[in-house]
Design an enzyme around this catalytic site. Structure first.
Site, PDB file in Angstrom:
ATOM      1  N   CYS A  58      -0.371   2.990 -11.188  1.00  0.00           N
ATOM      2  CA  CYS A  58      -1.315   2.015 -10.628  1.00  0.00           C
ATOM      3  C   CYS A  58      -2.795   2.374 -10.681  1.00  0.00           C
ATOM      4  O   CYS A  58      -3.600   1.504 -11.009  1.00  0.00           O
ATOM      5  CB  CYS A  58      -0.908   1.690  -9.202  1.00  0.00           C
ATOM      6  SG  CYS A  58       0.676   0.840  -9.179  1.00  0.00           S
ATOM      7  N   PHE A  59      -3.169   3.600 -10.333  1.00  0.00           N
ATOM      8  CA  PHE A  59      -4.613   3.876 -10.214  1.00  0.00           C
ATOM      9  C   PHE A  59      -5.364   3.471 -11.481  1.00  0.00           C
ATOM     10  O   PHE A  59      -6.343   2.738 -11.421  1.00  0.00           O
ATOM     11  CB  PHE A  59      -4.854   5.362  -9.913  1.00  0.00           C
ATOM     12  CG  PHE A  59      -4.695   5.730  -8.457  1.00  0.00           C
ATOM     13  CD1 PHE A  59      -4.505   4.764  -7.481  1.00  0.00           C
ATOM     14  CD2 PHE A  59      -4.756   7.059  -8.060  1.00  0.00           C
ATOM     15  CE1 PHE A  59      -4.364   5.104  -6.140  1.00  0.00           C
ATOM     16  CE2 PHE A  59      -4.621   7.421  -6.719  1.00  0.00           C
ATOM     17  CZ  PHE A  59      -4.422   6.438  -5.763  1.00  0.00           C
ATOM     18  N   GLN A  60      -4.899   3.971 -12.624  1.00  0.00           N
ATOM     19  CA  GLN A  60      -5.637   3.678 -13.855  1.00  0.00           C
ATOM     20  C   GLN A  60      -5.628   2.183 -14.168  1.00  0.00           C
ATOM     21  O   GLN A  60      -6.664   1.593 -14.452  1.00  0.00           O
ATOM     22  CB  GLN A  60      -5.047   4.474 -15.014  1.00  0.00           C
ATOM     23  CG  GLN A  60      -5.691   4.101 -16.330  1.00  0.00           C
ATOM     24  CD  GLN A  60      -5.441   5.133 -17.405  1.00  0.00           C
ATOM     25  OE1 GLN A  60      -5.718   6.310 -17.228  1.00  0.00           O
ATOM     26  NE2 GLN A  60      -4.910   4.702 -18.521  1.00  0.00           N
ATOM     27  N   PHE A 100       0.808  -1.227   0.000  1.00  0.00           N
ATOM     28  CA  PHE A 100       0.000   0.000   0.000  1.00  0.00           C
ATOM     29  C   PHE A 100       0.837   1.270   0.000  1.00  0.00           C
ATOM     30  O   PHE A 100       0.291   2.361   0.165  1.00  0.00           O
ATOM     31  CB  PHE A 100      -0.948  -0.001   1.208  1.00  0.00           C
ATOM     32  CG  PHE A 100      -1.990  -1.089   1.142  1.00  0.00           C
ATOM     33  CD1 PHE A 100      -3.105  -0.942   0.332  1.00  0.00           C
ATOM     34  CD2 PHE A 100      -1.853  -2.258   1.866  1.00  0.00           C
ATOM     35  CE1 PHE A 100      -4.070  -1.938   0.244  1.00  0.00           C
ATOM     36  CE2 PHE A 100      -2.809  -3.266   1.791  1.00  0.00           C
ATOM     37  CZ  PHE A 100      -3.920  -3.113   0.983  1.00  0.00           C
ATOM     38  N   LEU A 101       2.150   1.159  -0.140  1.00  0.00           N
ATOM     39  CA  LEU A 101       2.987   2.368  -0.084  1.00  0.00           C
ATOM     40  C   LEU A 101       2.629   3.317  -1.233  1.00  0.00           C
ATOM     41  O   LEU A 101       2.178   2.882  -2.292  1.00  0.00           O
ATOM     42  CB  LEU A 101       4.476   2.012  -0.143  1.00  0.00           C
ATOM     43  CG  LEU A 101       5.087   1.431  -1.419  1.00  0.00           C
ATOM     44  CD1 LEU A 101       5.368   2.485  -2.479  1.00  0.00           C
ATOM     45  CD2 LEU A 101       6.355   0.705  -1.094  1.00  0.00           C
TER      46      LEU A 101
END
Ligand code: NAD
Ligand code: UGA
Length: 440
Positions: free
Chosen positions: A276-278, A162-163
């Site tokens: 990462c988000f997309q 989760f960093l």
């Protein structure tokens, strides 16, 4: 089970920092990070001021542990064989071809790692998914591992990371939670306990959450989706603020003061970026579609659509600000990384904004204190941006000299005190001198 040797496959933004911190906090465990890219390993073994990942505090951690119980190696077979516990921290980009192209996660690097693990293992191993993976990937990894296991037992755990980049070392030192998903069989429980024991060297027990494998895998995708959803929510409202005279920062503060909502991830910007988000939301959308949940898929897809809308809106504001015609006009781009304090430019909004401006005929000058010119050049190539229209600057003053507009794309403090003699368009809302700021 006493773990003496850990191997991590993948020496990137996750593998490097997480293993450096594990080695620092567990001096009784040997931690070796391996990678298929020998240049990366060379850089991890090289000078502390040019490690492949820039993170505040990382060099100090590496300095203390490297050579003591932290090693970087290109000997993948030897280190797999030696370890009792193996982390897979390889990249899981969006697929570019085949079934699910443009949406599903490409698991080829994870599958290759699993094949290496089964090939080189002569004793039982705990195999840990550190990469972000679609829910039920452990099933697939198990299949690969068991197909040619030659009597070796592999226990698979999910332990997503989760960093956030830019604060990775602090995030690893003081994680909100460490999530470990495992099987409820006796061997599964033993493996979970072995990993709990590693983290327990510095993470309080109440912050270590154990679940089943599928919850752990899905919680990672869901966490990123929820964080990104907050950004798209506030960004969507920024457009309404611009029409109505409401101020997005005041709105954000007012909303965030409700303790049920909270203030974080409510900063309106020109859109979220990062590797990462997309990709994780697209992956979530793909999974929902796969399970026939069209409405759920469409709900999450909207988070991406608003993000694309926001990046495009900001670029269009710049064009409009220059009278609707940017042909031949010079524009300074301050900030190429996807956020401040990182050298990572993957999926950076700067790339999108620059591409639109260059496609409309602008000439851009780019400055970022952390992103190397070779990375910027590669981005220009990968995204088909006309390099002849781009100039990379090593000095902020040279970058903003003789331009018609300055666009600020990350909240790097040095951009805050710019003297305004041309319009400043601030995609991060940090500069009170800006002519246009998102949501105002
Ligand atoms: P990265 O691209 O920086 O690093 C991955 C590394 O794996 C590369 O160095 C690559 O050479 C290596 N690799 C790939 N296949 C290999 C193989 N078969 N054998 C040996 N080495 C191999 O990626 P990253 O940013 O560290 O992300 C890794 C995973 O962690 C992804 O699933 C990502 O979604 C997840 N994650 C990333 C972050 C982040 O901040 N970057 C945070 C949380 C989770
Ligand atoms: C994010 C998550 O925060 C991590 O928990 C997760 O582990 C990681 O993704 C991952 O899985 O890779 P990261 O992308 O490194 O971390 O950085 P963030 O701080 O989350 O920022 C992501 C993007 O959102 C940046 O472009 C940032 O500028 C933008 N952002 C963030 C906003 O636009 N507004 C905000 O309020 C916060």
């Amino acid at each position: 089970m006493q773990i003496k040797n850990i191997c991590c496959i993948g020496a990137g933004y996750v593998g490097g920092p997480t293993m450096a911190v594990i080695a620092l906090k567990c001096p009784h465990v040997n931690v070796t990070v391996v990678d298929a890219n020998p240049d990366k390993i060379k850089a991890w073994n090289g000078p502390l001021d040019s490690l492949p990942v820039y993170e505040a505090g990382l060099a100090e951690v590496v300095k203390e542990a490297r050579g003591r119980n932290l090693f970087f190696s290109d000997d993948i077979p030897g280190n797999i064989e030696k370890a009792e516990m193996i982390f897979m921290a390889v990249n899981t980009p969006t697929k570019t071809e085949g079934e699910g192209a443009g949406m599903a996660a490409d698991l080829k690097y994870v599958e290759a790692s699993a094949r290496d693990i089964v090939k080189y293992s002569k004793s039982d191993k705990i195999v840990i998914e550190k990469s972000t993976l679609p829910v039920r990937t452990a099933e697939k990894i198990k299949e690969i591992l068991e197909e040619k296991s030659k009597g070796v037992h592999f226990e698979i755990l999910s332990n997503p990371e989760f960093l956030a980049e830019g604060t990775a070392i602090q995030d690893l030192f003081k994680s909100d939670r460490v999530l470990i998903g495992g099987d409820s069989s006796p061997r599964g429980k033993e493996a979970v306990q072995a990993l709990v024991d590693i983290y327990y060297n510095w993470i309080p027990r109440e912050k270590i959450l154990t679940t089943n494998v599928w919850s752990s895998e899905l919680a990672k995708l869901a966490s990123n989706a929820m964080l990104a959803q907050r950004i798209s929510s506030i960004n969507s409202l920024s457009a309404l603020c611009e029409k109505t005279g409401a101020d997005i920062d005041e709105l954000s503060k007012a909303i965030g003061m409700d303790h049920r909502i909270g203030p974080k991830f409510l900063k309106a910007t020109l859109g979220f970026g990062g590797s990462c988000f997309q990709k994780d939301i697209l992956n979530l959308v793909y999974l929902c579609k796969h399970y026939g949940l069209e409405e759920v898929a469409e709900y999450w897809h909207q988070v991406i659509k608003i993000n694309d809308y926001q990046k495009d809106r900001f670029a269009q504001k710049i064009i409009d600000g220059l009278g609707g015609d940017v042909r031949g006009k010079k524009i300074a781009i301050l900030g190429w990384a996807f956020k401040a304090n990182t050298n990572d430019s993957r999926e950076s909004p700067a790339i999108y904004v620059s591409k639109k401006l260059v496609n409309h005929g602008a000439q851009i000058k780019i400055f970022d204190p952390l992103v190397s010119s070779s990375t910027i050049m590669k981005d220009l190539e990968d995204y088909n941006i006309n390099k002849d229209a781009c100039l990379i600057c090593y000095d902020i003053d040279k970058c903003i000299h003789a331009v018609e507009l300055v666009a600020i794309l990350t909240d790097t403090p040095v951009y805050k005190d710019l003297e305004k003699n041309v319009p400043i368009y601030d995609g991060r809302g940090i500069n009170s001198k800006a002519e246009f700021t998102i949501g105002k």
